[in-house]
Scaffold this motif. Structure first.
Motif, PDB file in Angstrom:
ATOM      1  N   ARG A   1      26.599  40.506 -65.375  1.00 27.49           N
ATOM      2  CA  ARG A   1      26.247  39.419 -64.446  1.00 27.49           C
ATOM      3  C   ARG A   1      26.497  39.832 -62.992  1.00 27.49           C
ATOM      4  NH1 ARG A   1      28.180  36.220 -68.626  1.00 27.49           N
ATOM      5  NH2 ARG A   1      30.316  36.266 -67.855  1.00 27.49           N
ATOM      6  N   PHE A   2      27.638  40.475 -62.762  1.00 27.88           N
ATOM      7  CA  PHE A   2      27.967  40.921 -61.411  1.00 27.88           C
ATOM      8  C   PHE A   2      26.924  41.915 -60.893  1.00 27.88           C
ATOM      9  CE2 PHE A   2      29.964  44.182 -58.734  1.00 27.88           C
ATOM     10  CZ  PHE A   2      30.356  43.404 -57.658  1.00 27.88           C
ATOM     11  N   LEU A   3      26.575  42.906 -61.719  1.00 29.48           N
ATOM     12  CA  LEU A   3      25.606  43.921 -61.301  1.00 29.48           C
ATOM     13  C   LEU A   3      24.212  43.324 -61.100  1.00 29.48           C
ATOM     14  CD1 LEU A   3      26.736  46.936 -63.483  1.00 29.48           C
ATOM     15  CD2 LEU A   3      27.075  46.626 -61.022  1.00 29.48           C
ATOM     16  N   GLU A   4      23.838  42.350 -61.936  1.00 30.55           N
ATOM     17  CA  GLU A   4      22.543  41.698 -61.750  1.00 30.55           C
ATOM     18  C   GLU A   4      22.500  40.928 -60.438  1.00 30.55           C
ATOM     19  OE1 GLU A   4      22.238  39.455 -65.381  1.00 30.55           O
ATOM     20  OE2 GLU A   4      21.140  41.056 -66.400  1.00 30.55           O
ATOM     21  N   GLU A   5      23.605  40.262 -60.093  1.00 27.73           N
ATOM     22  CA  GLU A   5      23.674  39.552 -58.813  1.00 27.73           C
ATOM     23  C   GLU A   5      23.614  40.527 -57.643  1.00 27.73           C
ATOM     24  OE1 GLU A   5      27.243  37.226 -59.024  1.00 27.73           O
ATOM     25  OE2 GLU A   5      26.439  35.897 -60.574  1.00 27.73           O
TER      26      GLU A   5
ATOM     27  N   ALA B   1      20.068  41.692 -57.351  1.00 28.27           N
ATOM     28  CA  ALA B   1      19.229  40.652 -56.759  1.00 28.27           C
ATOM     29  C   ALA B   1      19.451  40.592 -55.254  1.00 28.27           C
ATOM     30  CB  ALA B   1      19.541  39.296 -57.398  1.00 28.27           C
ATOM     31  N   GLY B   2      20.711  40.742 -54.818  1.00 25.26           N
ATOM     32  CA  GLY B   2      21.010  40.768 -53.379  1.00 25.26           C
ATOM     33  C   GLY B   2      20.344  41.950 -52.694  1.00 25.26           C
ATOM     34  N   LEU B   3      20.411  43.103 -53.325  1.00 16.31           N
ATOM     35  CA  LEU B   3      19.755  44.286 -52.745  1.00 16.31           C
ATOM     36  C   LEU B   3      18.240  44.103 -52.690  1.00 16.31           C
ATOM     37  CD1 LEU B   3      21.741  47.200 -54.413  1.00 16.31           C
ATOM     38  CD2 LEU B   3      21.751  46.576 -51.997  1.00 16.31           C
ATOM     39  N   GLN B   4      17.691  43.509 -53.734  1.00 17.51           N
ATOM     40  CA  GLN B   4      16.250  43.268 -53.765  1.00 17.51           C
ATOM     41  C   GLN B   4      15.843  42.369 -52.599  1.00 17.51           C
ATOM     42  OE1 GLN B   4      13.977  44.641 -56.145  1.00 17.51           O
ATOM     43  NE2 GLN B   4      12.535  43.945 -54.589  1.00 17.51           N
ATOM     44  N   ARG B   5      16.643  41.313 -52.355  1.00 21.60           N
ATOM     45  CA  ARG B   5      16.347  40.419 -51.219  1.00 21.60           C
ATOM     46  C   ARG B   5      16.400  41.178 -49.903  1.00 21.60           C
ATOM     47  NH1 ARG B   5      19.403  36.883 -54.204  1.00 21.60           N
ATOM     48  NH2 ARG B   5      21.299  37.313 -53.004  1.00 21.60           N
ATOM     49  N   LEU B   6      17.420  42.022 -49.723  1.00 20.46           N
ATOM     50  CA  LEU B   6      17.533  42.800 -48.477  1.00 20.46           C
ATOM     51  C   LEU B   6      16.324  43.723 -48.299  1.00 20.46           C
ATOM     52  CD1 LEU B   6      21.315  43.775 -48.458  1.00 20.46           C
ATOM     53  CD2 LEU B   6      20.170  42.142 -46.956  1.00 20.46           C
ATOM     54  N   PHE B   7      15.943  44.396 -49.368  1.00 16.21           N
ATOM     55  CA  PHE B   7      14.784  45.293 -49.280  1.00 16.21           C
ATOM     56  C   PHE B   7      13.505  44.503 -49.035  1.00 16.21           C
ATOM     57  CE2 PHE B   7      17.570  48.582 -50.460  1.00 16.21           C
ATOM     58  CZ  PHE B   7      16.923  49.808 -50.449  1.00 16.21           C
ATOM     59  N   ASP B   8      13.398  43.334 -49.698  1.00 17.74           N
ATOM     60  CA  ASP B   8      12.214  42.494 -49.481  1.00 17.74           C
ATOM     61  C   ASP B   8      12.138  42.041 -48.031  1.00 17.74           C
ATOM     62  OD1 ASP B   8      11.386  42.730 -52.098  1.00 17.74           O
ATOM     63  OD2 ASP B   8      12.251  40.798 -52.741  1.00 17.74           O
ATOM     64  N   GLU B   9      13.263  41.652 -47.459  1.00 18.73           N
ATOM     65  CA  GLU B   9      13.295  41.197 -46.058  1.00 18.73           C
ATOM     66  C   GLU B   9      12.935  42.321 -45.104  1.00 18.73           C
ATOM     67  OE1 GLU B   9      17.193  39.563 -45.480  1.00 18.73           O
ATOM     68  OE2 GLU B   9      16.804  37.856 -46.798  1.00 18.73           O
ATOM     69  N   ALA B  10      13.292  43.565 -45.507  1.00 20.22           N
ATOM     70  CA  ALA B  10      12.969  44.713 -44.660  1.00 20.22           C
ATOM     71  C   ALA B  10      11.562  45.223 -44.945  1.00 20.22           C
ATOM     72  CB  ALA B  10      13.985  45.823 -44.886  1.00 20.22           C
ATOM     73  N   GLY B  11      10.866  44.599 -45.878  1.00 15.77           N
ATOM     74  CA  GLY B  11       9.515  45.031 -46.210  1.00 15.77           C
ATOM     75  C   GLY B  11       9.488  46.248 -47.128  1.00 15.77           C
ATOM     76  N   LEU B  12      10.614  46.553 -47.737  1.00 13.70           N
ATOM     77  CA  LEU B  12      10.696  47.727 -48.606  1.00 13.70           C
ATOM     78  C   LEU B  12      10.936  47.342 -50.070  1.00 13.70           C
ATOM     79  CD1 LEU B  12      12.981  49.887 -46.304  1.00 13.70           C
ATOM     80  CD2 LEU B  12      10.507  50.056 -46.539  1.00 13.70           C
ATOM     81  N   GLY B  13      10.675  46.128 -50.442  1.00 18.74           N
ATOM     82  CA  GLY B  13      10.955  45.629 -51.793  1.00 18.74           C
ATOM     83  C   GLY B  13      10.239  46.417 -52.866  1.00 18.74           C
ATOM     84  N   HIS B  14       9.056  46.972 -52.497  1.00 17.92           N
ATOM     85  CA  HIS B  14       8.295  47.731 -53.491  1.00 17.92           C
ATOM     86  C   HIS B  14       9.034  49.007 -53.936  1.00 17.92           C
ATOM     87  CE1 HIS B  14       7.364  49.617 -49.650  1.00 17.92           C
ATOM     88  NE2 HIS B  14       7.018  50.705 -50.352  1.00 17.92           N
ATOM     89  N   LEU B  15       9.996  49.475 -53.160  1.00 18.54           N
ATOM     90  CA  LEU B  15      10.738  50.696 -53.528  1.00 18.54           C
ATOM     91  C   LEU B  15      11.720  50.466 -54.687  1.00 18.54           C
ATOM     92  CD1 LEU B  15      11.555  52.092 -49.986  1.00 18.54           C
ATOM     93  CD2 LEU B  15       9.808  52.889 -51.570  1.00 18.54           C
ATOM     94  N   LEU B  16      12.150  49.252 -54.889  1.00 23.38           N
ATOM     95  CA  LEU B  16      13.101  48.952 -55.966  1.00 23.38           C
ATOM     96  C   LEU B  16      12.432  48.515 -57.264  1.00 23.38           C
ATOM     97  CD1 LEU B  16      15.986  47.110 -54.106  1.00 23.38           C
ATOM     98  CD2 LEU B  16      15.941  49.459 -54.895  1.00 23.38           C
TER      99      LEU B  16
END
Length: 100
Positions: free
Chosen positions: A77-81, A84-99
């Motif tokens: 659960r911790f790692l999934e959270e 998800a946080g990293l995915q949001r950061l990458f999405d906000e930076a426009g790099l979400g497709h890399l993950l």
């Protein structure tokens, strides 16, 4: 009887000897059977104790495994959270497709 309706003294002695011999044999057989029963009861008691020890060991190991499972579920659960946080950061930076 051999000589009429009334048994002779010798016939009574012979019959008594046979009865005593049969009674003695029966007593010996009964003694052997009782000894066997006692031995089987002792073996059963030992087997019951061994089974109880095994059962307690299995219960302890099961509890340990349940605890490990719970710890792994919490880590998941911790790692999934975190992911998800990293995915949001990458999405906000426009790099979400890399993950993905």
């Amino acid at each position: 009887t051999v000589r009429g309706n009334v048994p002779s003294f010798d016939e009574l002695k012979a019959a008594n000897a046979l009865y005593e011999k049969d009674a003695q044999n029966s007593g010996e057989r009964l003694g052997k059977i009782l000894a066997s029963v006692a031995e089987l009861e002792a073996q059963l008691a030992v087997a019951g104790q061994e089974y109880q020890v095994q059962l307690e060991d299995l219960a302890r190991r099961y509890a340990e495994e349940q605890e490990k499972k719970d710890e792994l579920a919490e880590a998941k659960r911790f790692l999934e959270e975190e992911m998800a946080g990293l995915q949001r950061l990458f999405d906000e930076a426009g790099l979400g497709h890399l993950l993905k």
